[in-house]
Design a protein around this motif. Structure first.
Motif, mmCIF file in Angstrom:
data_model
loop_
_atom_site.group_PDB
_atom_site.id
_atom_site.type_symbol
_atom_site.label_atom_id
_atom_site.label_comp_id
_atom_site.label_asym_id
_atom_site.label_seq_id
_atom_site.Cartn_x
_atom_site.Cartn_y
_atom_site.Cartn_z
ATOM 1 N N LEU A 192 41.539 42.688 43.513
ATOM 2 C CA LEU A 192 40.735 41.713 42.767
ATOM 3 C C LEU A 192 39.406 41.382 43.458
ATOM 4 O O LEU A 192 38.430 41.020 42.789
ATOM 5 N N TYR A 193 39.354 41.517 44.753
ATOM 6 C CA TYR A 193 38.104 41.198 45.456
ATOM 7 C C TYR A 193 36.971 42.118 45.008
ATOM 8 O O TYR A 193 35.794 41.767 45.082
ATOM 9 N N LEU B 197 45.985 32.734 42.888
ATOM 10 C CA LEU B 197 45.096 33.849 43.233
ATOM 11 C C LEU B 197 43.749 33.304 43.682
ATOM 12 O O LEU B 197 43.220 32.376 43.060
ATOM 13 N N LYS B 198 43.207 33.900 44.697
ATOM 14 C CA LYS B 198 41.934 33.406 45.239
ATOM 15 C C LYS B 198 40.720 34.171 44.692
ATOM 16 O O LYS B 198 39.580 33.753 44.906
ATOM 17 N N HIS B 199 40.953 35.304 44.051
ATOM 18 C CA HIS B 199 39.855 36.010 43.386
ATOM 19 C C HIS B 199 40.149 36.080 41.878
ATOM 20 O O HIS B 199 41.310 36.163 41.466
HETATM 21 S S1 SF4 Z 1 42.580 36.804 48.346
HETATM 22 FE FE1 SF4 Z 1 44.272 37.170 46.920
HETATM 23 S S2 SF4 Z 1 43.283 37.840 45.047
HETATM 24 FE FE2 SF4 Z 1 41.806 38.081 46.691
HETATM 25 S S3 SF4 Z 1 42.027 40.203 47.410
HETATM 26 FE FE3 SF4 Z 1 43.316 38.888 48.688
HETATM 27 S S4 SF4 Z 1 45.328 38.986 47.733
HETATM 28 FE FE4 SF4 Z 1 43.851 39.688 46.191
#
Ligand code: SF4
Length: 204
Positions: free
Chosen positions: A22-23, A86-88
Motif C-alpha cells: 500500500l505504501y 491500516l496506515k496507508h
Molecule cells: S504501514 Fe501498514 S499499510 Fe503501510 S506499508 Fe506498512 S503494513 Fe502496509
C-alpha cells in the motif's frame, strides 16, 4: 524515552514501512495523532483521500462528523488518540485485504502498547474484528466489552453514518449512551466481559 517520543519514533518507522504494497500508491503514511496521555484510542479502518493527502487521520467529512460526536459527549480530539488499522490508503478506498491487515497489525499493537489506553473505540468492522473476530457490528455496536485488560467499545464507522441516516442515528445514540464512560475512562475497569470469546488481541 517518553510516550510522546515513542509515538514519534513509531510514526517515523511507519513512514518507512514496506510490509505490504500500500505504501507504493499512497501519498503519506497516516500513523495517527493525539495525546500521548490519551486514555481513549479510536481505531478506524484506513486513511481516505483527504487523510492520504494530509498525512493526518479523520480530516475529511467522516472526521468532521467524529468531531461533532466528540463535542456531544464533551471530548476533545486533543485528549484522545486517533488512528487506523491500516496506515496507508488502499487505492480508491477499497476494503483492506486480510493480508494487509495482518501486515499492518504490528503498528497498532505497538501504539497501543505505548499508550496503554483504558478504552479502545473501534470504528467500523475492521477494528472490531481485530478484537472480536466473530462479532457483527450490527449486533454489538454501542456495547462495551472487556477484551483482556482493555474495554473495547464498538461503534459504526462515521463514513457509514454519512451514507445512512439510520446508522447516523445509531452512532449518535451509541456515543450518548456511553457518555459517562467516555468522560470517565477509569470506569472502564468496571466493564464486564459479556461476550463469550475473549478476542484475539494479545497487546499488553
Ligand atoms: S504501514 Fe501498514 S499499510 Fe503501510 S506499508 Fe506498512 S503494513 Fe502496509
Amino acid at each position: 524515552m517518553t510516550k510522546a517520543e515513542g509515538l514519534a519514533t513509531l510514526a517515523s518507522e511507519i513512514e518507512k514501512c514496506t510490509r505490504c504494497d500500500l505504501y507504493k500508491s499512497a501519498t503519506y503514511a497516516v500513523a495517527g495523532e493525539g495525546a500521548a496521555s490519551a486514555k481513549i484510542v479510536f481505531i478506524g479502518e484506513a486513511p481516505g483521500f483527504r487523510e492520504d493527502a494530509q498525512g493526518k487521520p479523520f480530516v475529511g467529512s467522516a472526521g468532521k462528523l467524529l468531531d461533532l460526536l466528540f463535542s456531544k459527549v464533551g471530548l476533545r480530539r486533543e485528549e484522545v488518540f486517533i488512528t487506523n488499522m491500516l496506515k496507508h490508503r488502499p487505492p480508491e478506498n477499497r476494503d483492506p485485504f486480510p493480508a494487509e491487515i495482518v501486515a499492518c497489525n504490528i503498528w497498532v499493537e505497538r501504539q497501543l502498547a505505548l499508550l496503554l489506553p483504558k478504552i479502545v473505540v473501534t470504528l467500523g468492522k475492521w477494528s472490531l474484528n481485530y478484537y472480536m473476530p466473530a462479532k457483527k457490528i450490527s449486533e454489538v455496536h454501542g456495547k462495551p466489552a472487556r477484551v483482556q485488560n482493555v474495554a473495547v467499545l464498538p461503534m459504526y464507522h462515521p463514513a457509514a453514518a454519512l451514507r445512512s441516516s439510520n446508522i447516523a442515528r445509531e452512532l449518535e445514540n451509541d456515543f450518548l449512551k456511553n457518555k459517562e464512560l467516555l468522560q470517565n475512562p477509569q470506569k472502564a475497569d468496571e466493564v464486564d466481559n459479556f461476550f463469550e470469546e475473549s478476542g484475539q488481541a494479545s497487546l499488553f
